[in-house]
Scaffold this motif. Structure first.
Motif, PDB file in Angstrom:
ATOM      1  N   GLU A 158      49.364  27.052  42.282  1.00 26.39           N
ATOM      2  CA  GLU A 158      50.160  26.419  43.341  1.00 26.39           C
ATOM      3  C   GLU A 158      50.271  24.919  43.122  1.00 26.39           C
ATOM      4  O   GLU A 158      51.341  24.334  43.314  1.00 26.39           O
ATOM      5  CB  GLU A 158      49.548  26.697  44.713  1.00 26.39           C
ATOM      6  N   SER A 159      49.175  24.298  42.716  1.00 24.64           N
ATOM      7  CA  SER A 159      49.192  22.838  42.544  1.00 24.64           C
ATOM      8  C   SER A 159      50.063  22.422  41.367  1.00 24.64           C
ATOM      9  O   SER A 159      50.444  21.263  41.258  1.00 24.64           O
ATOM     10  CB  SER A 159      47.774  22.304  42.370  1.00 24.64           C
ATOM     11  N   ARG A 160      50.379  23.368  40.507  1.00 27.33           N
ATOM     12  CA  ARG A 160      51.242  23.083  39.371  1.00 27.33           C
ATOM     13  C   ARG A 160      52.641  23.663  39.536  1.00 27.33           C
ATOM     14  O   ARG A 160      53.442  23.667  38.620  1.00 27.33           O
ATOM     15  CB  ARG A 160      50.600  23.587  38.080  1.00 27.33           C
ATOM     16  N   GLY A 161      52.930  24.169  40.733  1.00 24.87           N
ATOM     17  CA  GLY A 161      54.284  24.578  41.073  1.00 24.87           C
ATOM     18  C   GLY A 161      54.722  25.936  40.573  1.00 24.87           C
ATOM     19  O   GLY A 161      55.906  26.141  40.316  1.00 24.87           O
ATOM     20  N   TYR A 162      53.781  26.887  40.465  1.00 22.42           N
ATOM     21  CA  TYR A 162      54.189  28.195  39.946  1.00 22.42           C
ATOM     22  C   TYR A 162      55.357  28.745  40.747  1.00 22.42           C
ATOM     23  O   TYR A 162      55.463  28.534  41.946  1.00 22.42           O
ATOM     24  CB  TYR A 162      53.009  29.180  39.913  1.00 22.42           C
ATOM     25  N   ASN A 163      56.239  29.440  40.047  1.00 20.30           N
ATOM     26  CA  ASN A 163      57.385  30.034  40.731  1.00 20.30           C
ATOM     27  C   ASN A 163      57.668  31.462  40.254  1.00 20.30           C
ATOM     28  O   ASN A 163      58.703  32.022  40.568  1.00 20.30           O
ATOM     29  CB  ASN A 163      58.632  29.151  40.586  1.00 20.30           C
ATOM     30  N   LEU A 164      56.721  32.030  39.514  1.00 21.57           N
ATOM     31  CA  LEU A 164      56.852  33.418  39.093  1.00 21.57           C
ATOM     32  C   LEU A 164      55.469  34.043  38.987  1.00 21.57           C
ATOM     33  O   LEU A 164      54.580  33.494  38.329  1.00 21.57           O
ATOM     34  CB  LEU A 164      57.552  33.514  37.731  1.00 21.57           C
ATOM     35  N   LYS A 165      55.309  35.160  39.658  1.00 21.53           N
ATOM     36  CA  LYS A 165      54.067  35.927  39.568  1.00 21.53           C
ATOM     37  C   LYS A 165      54.415  37.291  38.991  1.00 21.53           C
ATOM     38  O   LYS A 165      55.308  37.971  39.486  1.00 21.53           O
ATOM     39  CB  LYS A 165      53.448  36.090  40.952  1.00 21.53           C
ATOM     40  N   ILE A 166      53.718  37.670  37.928  1.00 23.05           N
ATOM     41  CA  ILE A 166      53.859  39.003  37.358  1.00 23.05           C
ATOM     42  C   ILE A 166      52.637  39.795  37.812  1.00 23.05           C
ATOM     43  O   ILE A 166      51.506  39.446  37.477  1.00 23.05           O
ATOM     44  CB  ILE A 166      53.920  38.974  35.812  1.00 23.05           C
ATOM     45  N   ASP A 167      52.858  40.823  38.605  1.00 21.60           N
ATOM     46  CA  ASP A 167      51.790  41.641  39.172  1.00 21.60           C
ATOM     47  C   ASP A 167      51.833  43.014  38.513  1.00 21.60           C
ATOM     48  O   ASP A 167      52.795  43.760  38.686  1.00 21.60           O
ATOM     49  CB  ASP A 167      51.995  41.766  40.683  1.00 21.60           C
ATOM     50  N   ILE A 168      50.804  43.323  37.742  1.00 23.00           N
ATOM     51  CA  ILE A 168      50.751  44.604  37.036  1.00 23.00           C
ATOM     52  C   ILE A 168      49.767  45.523  37.744  1.00 23.00           C
ATOM     53  O   ILE A 168      48.604  45.156  37.974  1.00 23.00           O
ATOM     54  CB  ILE A 168      50.354  44.412  35.564  1.00 23.00           C
ATOM     55  N   ASN A 169      50.261  46.695  38.098  1.00 16.01           N
ATOM     56  CA  ASN A 169      49.474  47.745  38.754  1.00 16.01           C
ATOM     57  C   ASN A 169      48.834  47.275  40.057  1.00 16.01           C
ATOM     58  O   ASN A 169      47.648  47.469  40.299  1.00 16.01           O
ATOM     59  CB  ASN A 169      48.436  48.339  37.798  1.00 16.01           C
ATOM     60  N   ASN A 170      49.656  46.651  40.871  1.00 15.14           N
ATOM     61  CA  ASN A 170      49.263  46.277  42.225  1.00 15.14           C
ATOM     62  C   ASN A 170      47.965  45.471  42.290  1.00 15.14           C
ATOM     63  O   ASN A 170      47.045  45.811  43.019  1.00 15.14           O
ATOM     64  CB  ASN A 170      49.165  47.537  43.098  1.00 15.14           C
ATOM     65  N   GLY A 171      47.918  44.405  41.501  1.00 17.47           N
ATOM     66  CA  GLY A 171      46.784  43.488  41.560  1.00 17.47           C
ATOM     67  C   GLY A 171      45.724  43.708  40.497  1.00 17.47           C
ATOM     68  O   GLY A 171      44.772  42.926  40.413  1.00 17.47           O
ATOM     69  N   ASP A 172      45.856  44.761  39.692  1.00 17.20           N
ATOM     70  CA  ASP A 172      44.900  44.915  38.587  1.00 17.20           C
ATOM     71  C   ASP A 172      44.960  43.686  37.697  1.00 17.20           C
ATOM     72  O   ASP A 172      43.930  43.208  37.211  1.00 17.20           O
ATOM     73  CB  ASP A 172      45.200  46.165  37.757  1.00 17.20           C
ATOM     74  N   TYR A 173      46.175  43.193  37.466  1.00 15.47           N
ATOM     75  CA  TYR A 173      46.384  41.980  36.667  1.00 15.47           C
ATOM     76  C   TYR A 173      47.502  41.167  37.298  1.00 15.47           C
ATOM     77  O   TYR A 173      48.592  41.689  37.533  1.00 15.47           O
ATOM     78  CB  TYR A 173      46.763  42.340  35.220  1.00 15.47           C
ATOM     79  N   GLU A 174      47.223  39.886  37.578  1.00 15.95           N
ATOM     80  CA  GLU A 174      48.219  38.973  38.143  1.00 15.95           C
ATOM     81  C   GLU A 174      48.316  37.752  37.237  1.00 15.95           C
ATOM     82  O   GLU A 174      47.297  37.152  36.899  1.00 15.95           O
ATOM     83  CB  GLU A 174      47.805  38.510  39.537  1.00 15.95           C
ATOM     84  N   PHE A 175      49.536  37.408  36.877  1.00 13.46           N
ATOM     85  CA  PHE A 175      49.782  36.267  36.007  1.00 13.46           C
ATOM     86  C   PHE A 175      50.751  35.330  36.711  1.00 13.46           C
ATOM     87  O   PHE A 175      51.793  35.761  37.201  1.00 13.46           O
ATOM     88  CB  PHE A 175      50.366  36.739  34.670  1.00 13.46           C
TER      89      PHE A 175
END
Length: 99
Positions: free
Chosen positions: A77-94
């Motif tokens: 957030e502090s670096r301004g993220y604007n895309l979250k890739i969520d694989i398998n409902n939170g197993d992996y979040e990028f």
């Protein structure tokens, strides 16, 4: 008086949900999938942080913000993220920044 400038892009904060039917999916494979998807959306997309709900791993792996919020989220957030890739409902979040 100082004025704070915000960095903005044309992108809104989006979440892309992916489902992978592979019980052996690990962090490195998930990271490669997330990178491919993010780069498909913006060839200059840069990963800022990640979290694995499956293993508890996260990066950057230090506390930041001191607010009791997840450090990977505070960092992104502090670096301004604007895309979250969520694989398998939170197993992996990028968390990515698109330019």
């Amino acid at each position: 008086m100082a004025e704070l400038q915000t960095t903005s892009t044309e992108y809104t904060r989006d979440t892309v949900k992916m489902t992978v039917e592979d019980a052996t999916l690990d962090l490195n494979e998930a990271r490669a999938m997330a990178k491919a998807k993010a780069r498909d959306m913006d060839s200059n997309a840069m990963m800022l942080s990640y979290h694995s709900g499956k293993t508890g791993e996260f990066w950057p792996n230090y506390e930041c913000g001191g607010s009791g919020r997840p450090p990977w989220l505070v960092f992104a957030e502090s670096r301004g993220y604007n895309l979250k890739i969520d694989i398998n409902n939170g197993d992996y979040e990028f968390f990515y920044l698109r330019f």
